[in-house]
Design a protein around this motif. Structure first.
Motif, PDB file in Angstrom:
ATOM      1  N   ILE A 244     -38.907 -24.128   7.816  1.00 54.75           N
ATOM      2  CA  ILE A 244     -38.833 -22.617   8.095  1.00 54.75           C
ATOM      3  C   ILE A 244     -37.791 -22.600   9.394  1.00 54.75           C
ATOM      4  O   ILE A 244     -37.622 -23.438  10.343  1.00 54.75           O
ATOM      5  N   HIS A 245     -36.852 -21.585   9.256  1.00 51.56           N
ATOM      6  CA  HIS A 245     -35.993 -21.253  10.274  1.00 51.56           C
ATOM      7  C   HIS A 245     -36.126 -19.669  10.403  1.00 51.56           C
ATOM      8  O   HIS A 245     -36.002 -19.001   9.588  1.00 51.56           O
ATOM      9  N   ALA A 246     -36.796 -19.355  11.794  1.00 52.82           N
ATOM     10  CA  ALA A 246     -37.258 -17.981  11.880  1.00 52.82           C
ATOM     11  C   ALA A 246     -36.605 -17.439  13.404  1.00 52.82           C
ATOM     12  O   ALA A 246     -36.574 -18.257  14.126  1.00 52.82           O
ATOM     13  N   HIS A 247     -36.080 -16.394  13.381  1.00 57.01           N
ATOM     14  CA  HIS A 247     -35.721 -15.675  14.711  1.00 57.01           C
ATOM     15  C   HIS A 247     -36.798 -14.302  14.644  1.00 57.01           C
ATOM     16  O   HIS A 247     -37.063 -13.908  13.742  1.00 57.01           O
ATOM     17  N   VAL A 248     -37.080 -13.762  15.927  1.00 53.24           N
ATOM     18  CA  VAL A 248     -38.006 -12.948  16.199  1.00 53.24           C
ATOM     19  C   VAL A 248     -37.307 -11.913  17.301  1.00 53.24           C
ATOM     20  O   VAL A 248     -36.664 -12.598  18.225  1.00 53.24           O
TER      21      VAL A 248
ATOM     22  N   ARG B 149     -26.969 -27.365  22.722  1.00 51.06           N
ATOM     23  CA  ARG B 149     -28.473 -27.961  22.909  1.00 51.06           C
ATOM     24  C   ARG B 149     -29.137 -26.553  22.844  1.00 51.06           C
ATOM     25  O   ARG B 149     -28.564 -25.719  23.521  1.00 51.06           O
ATOM     26  N   TYR B 150     -30.313 -26.597  22.485  1.00 48.48           N
ATOM     27  CA  TYR B 150     -31.237 -25.774  22.635  1.00 48.48           C
ATOM     28  C   TYR B 150     -31.685 -25.478  24.089  1.00 48.48           C
ATOM     29  O   TYR B 150     -32.105 -26.531  24.676  1.00 48.48           O
ATOM     30  N   ARG B 151     -31.798 -24.466  24.363  1.00 46.31           N
ATOM     31  CA  ARG B 151     -32.713 -23.925  25.791  1.00 46.31           C
ATOM     32  C   ARG B 151     -33.870 -23.314  25.511  1.00 46.31           C
ATOM     33  O   ARG B 151     -33.921 -22.350  24.908  1.00 46.31           O
TER      34      ARG B 151
ATOM     35  N   GLY C 108     -35.050 -14.428  19.987  1.00 46.47           N
ATOM     36  CA  GLY C 108     -34.595 -15.906  19.946  1.00 46.47           C
ATOM     37  C   GLY C 108     -35.129 -16.564  18.536  1.00 46.47           C
ATOM     38  O   GLY C 108     -35.624 -15.988  17.796  1.00 46.47           O
ATOM     39  N   HIS C 109     -35.185 -17.944  18.811  1.00 52.52           N
ATOM     40  CA  HIS C 109     -35.255 -18.674  17.613  1.00 52.52           C
ATOM     41  C   HIS C 109     -36.719 -19.355  17.949  1.00 52.52           C
ATOM     42  O   HIS C 109     -37.083 -19.712  18.994  1.00 52.52           O
ATOM     43  N   VAL C 110     -37.668 -18.894  16.737  1.00 52.39           N
ATOM     44  CA  VAL C 110     -39.092 -19.410  17.070  1.00 52.39           C
ATOM     45  C   VAL C 110     -39.222 -20.893  17.048  1.00 52.39           C
ATOM     46  O   VAL C 110     -38.799 -21.411  16.417  1.00 52.39           O
TER      47      VAL C 110
HETATM   48 ZN    ZN Z   1     -32.273 -20.406  14.692  1.00 57.04          ZN
END
Ligand code: ZN
Length: 132
Positions: free
Chosen positions: A76-80, A48-50, A92-94
């Motif tokens: 869109i799949h983006a991390h920053v 699960r996402y937190r 993390g994951h945007v």
């Molecule tokens: Zn991600």
């Protein structure tokens, strides 16, 4: 090349742009600054996402992502990685809710059949199908 304006939502603007331009497969990079960030961490134990938010002005020191298809629509799949005034980094994951101060985006559209995301029960995530 794309500039996102102050007050816009990073993920929503990127998604709207690729859908409007019908970009179905791409890699992208971005940099700039945000007024606040809404990020996700994927917990590999619980699948699960937190979600968490950073309510401060931050530099976008590195943003990467890709475009593929989810349910037939560009996704869109983006991390920053973000840095505060002391240079401390967060990442993390945007998620939606990341408010842009200014952002410069380079989108590199790719040829060929776009990856189509399908649910993977092992990871609990929609992963690229037909690519391994
Ligand atoms: Zn991600």
């Amino acid at each position: 090349m794309l500039r996102l304006d102050a007050g816009s939502d990073l993920l929503e603007e990127l998604t709207a742009y690729v859908r409007h331009q019908d970009i179905r497969a791409a890699s992208l990079t971005f940099l700039g600054a945000v007024r606040r960030a809404s990020l996700r961490y994927y917990d590999q134990a619980t699948l699960r996402y937190r979600d968490f938010t950073l309510n401060e002005h931050l530099e976008v020191t590195g943003g990467v992502g890709n475009v593929s298809l989810l349910d037939g629509e560009p996704f869109i799949h983006a991390h920053v990685t973000l840095a505060d005034a002391a240079g401390r980094a967060f990442g993390g994951h945007v998620n939606t809710g990341t408010e842009v101060f200014v952002c410069e985006v380079s989108i590199h559209e790719l040829n060929g059949e776009p990856p189509d995301r399908v649910f993977d029960a092992t990871c609990g995530l929609p992963l690229w199908g037909g690519i391994s």
